[in-house]
Write an enzyme that holds these catalytic residues in place. Structure first.
Site, mmCIF file in Angstrom:
data_model
loop_
_atom_site.group_PDB
_atom_site.id
_atom_site.type_symbol
_atom_site.label_atom_id
_atom_site.label_comp_id
_atom_site.label_asym_id
_atom_site.label_seq_id
_atom_site.Cartn_x
_atom_site.Cartn_y
_atom_site.Cartn_z
ATOM 1 N N GLY A 99 0.668 -1.448 0.126
ATOM 2 C CA GLY A 99 -0.154 0.214 0.033
ATOM 3 C C GLY A 99 0.929 1.266 -0.138
ATOM 4 N N ARG A 102 4.204 5.966 1.805
ATOM 5 C CA ARG A 102 4.579 7.342 1.968
ATOM 6 C C ARG A 102 3.856 8.281 1.042
ATOM 7 N NH1 ARG A 102 10.849 7.526 0.256
ATOM 8 N NH2 ARG A 102 10.709 5.985 -1.204
ATOM 9 N N ASP A 137 8.555 5.754 7.924
ATOM 10 C CA ASP A 137 8.007 6.884 8.717
ATOM 11 C C ASP A 137 7.135 7.838 7.686
ATOM 12 O OD1 ASP A 137 10.010 8.128 6.710
ATOM 13 O OD2 ASP A 137 11.290 8.776 8.283
ATOM 14 N N ARG A 188 3.701 13.900 -7.811
ATOM 15 C CA ARG A 188 3.654 12.940 -8.968
ATOM 16 C C ARG A 188 2.446 13.349 -9.741
ATOM 17 N NH1 ARG A 188 6.312 7.289 -6.810
ATOM 18 N NH2 ARG A 188 4.313 7.308 -5.806
ATOM 19 N N ARG A 195 -1.654 -0.185 -9.829
ATOM 20 C CA ARG A 195 -0.563 -1.014 -10.228
ATOM 21 C C ARG A 195 -1.102 -2.565 -10.454
ATOM 22 N NH1 ARG A 195 2.950 1.537 -6.948
ATOM 23 N NH2 ARG A 195 2.186 3.691 -6.687
ATOM 24 N N ASP A 264 4.256 -4.449 -7.281
ATOM 25 C CA ASP A 264 3.571 -3.287 -7.049
ATOM 26 C C ASP A 264 4.254 -1.608 -7.436
ATOM 27 O OD1 ASP A 264 5.812 -4.429 -4.991
ATOM 28 O OD2 ASP A 264 5.734 -2.475 -4.154
ATOM 29 N N ASP A 274 7.522 4.936 -9.837
ATOM 30 C CA ASP A 274 8.179 4.697 -8.655
ATOM 31 C C ASP A 274 9.592 4.641 -8.776
ATOM 32 O OD1 ASP A 274 5.792 4.381 -7.431
ATOM 33 O OD2 ASP A 274 5.816 2.427 -7.264
#
Length: 501
Positions: A99, A102, A137, A188, A195, A264, A274
């Site tokens: 998932g 971030r 994080d 982005r 995906r 993914d 990505d």
């Protein structure tokens, strides 16, 4: 670089007409949450050409409201921020639920500046923790954000399908990676960020209703022409497979290595998405691994076409309950190999300035790659300088010949190449023009990105801006930027990028 007839764009930060079609899916597909603000955000870089796609006024880049919005400190009206759930195979192993750990999808906005006007989703990367962050994080660091920004825009200029990057916003807030680093948020853009792993998630959880809901949504939004097919899900798989095969051919032809081709990280639209430990081939080695984390070389340059096919089979497995028949699913997947071979063959002919196909061309290509491998020739420089080879003037070969250690071997291959050119009465001038239009002079070499990053860490963003302008015109000579097309310095060979990049 703005859209024709729209010198400054129509939309401002506070007038972008946000919707969020993905938020119309059932709640199981995502978690709604707000981005986590950062202290004292500031603009690092922004792309005018990306802004033109959504008819955005680039004068807004200097507006504090723009910075606050794309830092995640202010949520635009009409948006519905969410993190999407998906799963995937990572380095060939089923990883289960992943998932947006971030990333937060703000929503989609009209995109009149795209070739096929529709809508583009805007997504903040590094906007804070989500339920899918696992041990992370939820933040991105400045170096990785600048790399993704520059490469997204560079790939677009090369004509390779890709997500786009509107901007990077920085903050002095520190986050811990191998060492403490400056944080950043990248915006982005893509028609969708769905995906392969989005479909795998529902298949492996045995939830066919959600699988069908996602497939219907994706077809309706991204492939409406397939809705009336006899088996829309089979047609969908075949089209995604074709697009993925073509994308792999384009990567190979320009020497681009993604580094993390997990399911993914594979776009359902056949886009490059990505950007992490990517790299452009320098000293040619088909076994080159651009990702320091990839100890087994699963995602090396030579493996990319096969991994693209493997990922399509993983998608086919996930869609099998909807397609309903193994043989029909297999037939949809079988388009991959011929599509890849045909597209890569066409690109190689263009790169070598060949206007026709001959039965022995494969031998010429294989000999060329073998020669490049044995001499570890710089990929970009080889193809760019090849355009200057003249049929009847071998002295013009010297800049190209100088790339080789084994020069007699190069001379032997060049003799074969000249003979092939003479078969079609090739014209030196016209061939060079055609070759320079497909063989870039400038690519985002890792060391160029590193220099820009080092300056940016001192809040000098001039080199990032300079690189952006350079890479937006990769096929132009740009004599004032000749140094950016040179062989990389010795220290560049020690640079490493990993999954944390």
């Amino acid at each position: 670089m703005n859209a024709p007839g729209l010198p400054n764009g129509s939309f401002r930060t506070d007038t972008l007409p946000f919707l969020n079609s993905f938020a119309g899916l059932p709640p199981a597909f995502y978690t709604r949450l707000m981005p986590t603000p950062v202290p004292s955000p500031y603009l690092v870089c922004a792309s005018e050409s990306a802004a033109a796609l959504i008819d955005f006024d680039t004068r807004e880049f200097n507006n504090p409201l723009f910075v606050e919005t794309f830092a995640g400190n202010r949520v635009p009206e009409g948006s519905a921020p969410l993190a999407a759930v998906y799963s995937g195979h990572q380095f060939g192993v089923w990883a289960g639920q992943l998932g947006d750990g971030r990333a937060l999808l703000l929503g989609d906005v009209p995109a009149p500046g795209t070739p096929h006007p529709g809508a583009l989703e805007l997504q903040l990367k590094g906007a804070g923790m989500t339920p899918y962050s696992r041990m992370g994080d939820g933040r991105a660091v400045l170096r990785s954000s600048i790399r993704e920004f520059l490469c997204s825009e560079a790939m677009a200029a090369l004509g390779i399908p890709t997500s786009r990057a509107l901007c990077v916003i920085g903050s002095d807030m520190r986050v811990l990676r191998e060492t403490p680093e400056t944080s950043a948020i990248a915006t982005r853009m893509a028609p969708t960020f769905i995906r392969f792993g989005s479909f795998e998630h529902w298949f492996y959880n045995d939830r066919k209703d959600e699988l069908q809901t996602l497939a219907d949504y994706t077809i309706d939004r991204c492939y409406p022409e397939l809705r009336d097919a006899a088996n829309p899900y089979e047609a969908f798989l075949a089209e995604v497979t074709r697009r993925t095969a073509r994308l792999m051919a384009q990567w190979q032809a320009v020497g681009f290595m993604h580094g993390v081709m997990n399911t993914d990280n594979m776009s359902i639209l056949g886009l490059t998405i990505d950007y992490g430990p990517f790299g452009f081939m320098e000293a040619f080695d088909a076994r080159h691994i651009c990702n320091h984390t990839d100890q087994q070389g699963r995602y090396s340059y030579q493996m990319q076409p096969g991994i693209g096919q493997w990922n399509c089979y993983a998608l086919g497995q996930a869609l099998l309950p909807l397609i309903g028949d193994v043989d029909i699913t297999q037939a949809a997947l079988e388009v991959y190999k011929p599509e890849y071979q045909q597209h890569f063959d066409r690109l190689l002919h263009q790169k070598l300035g060949l206007r026709s196909s001959q039965p022995d061309d494969d031998k010429l290509f294989d000999a060329m790659f073998g020669l490049m491998q044995n001499n570890h020739v710089d990929f970009t420089l080889f193809f760019r300088r090849l355009g200057s080879l003249a049929l009847d003037n071998t002295s013009a070969d010297e800049p190209l010949r100088d790339l080789f250690i084994d020069r007699p071997a190069f001379d032997a291959w060049a003799t074969q190449y000249r003979a092939r050119l003479r078969q079609e009465n090739s014209d030196d001038v016209q061939r060079k023009i055609a070759m320079n239009a497909v063989n870039p002079k400038y690519v985002l070499r890792n060391y160029l990105a590193q220099v820009a990053i080092q300056k940016a860490q001192d809040k000098d963003f001039s080199e990032t801006e300079r690189l952006l302008k350079l890479l937006e015109k990769p096929f132009d000579e740009q004599p004032e930027n000749e140094a950016y097309a040179a062989l990389p310095p010795d220290w560049a060979s020690h640079l490493e990028v990993s999954c944390s990049s």
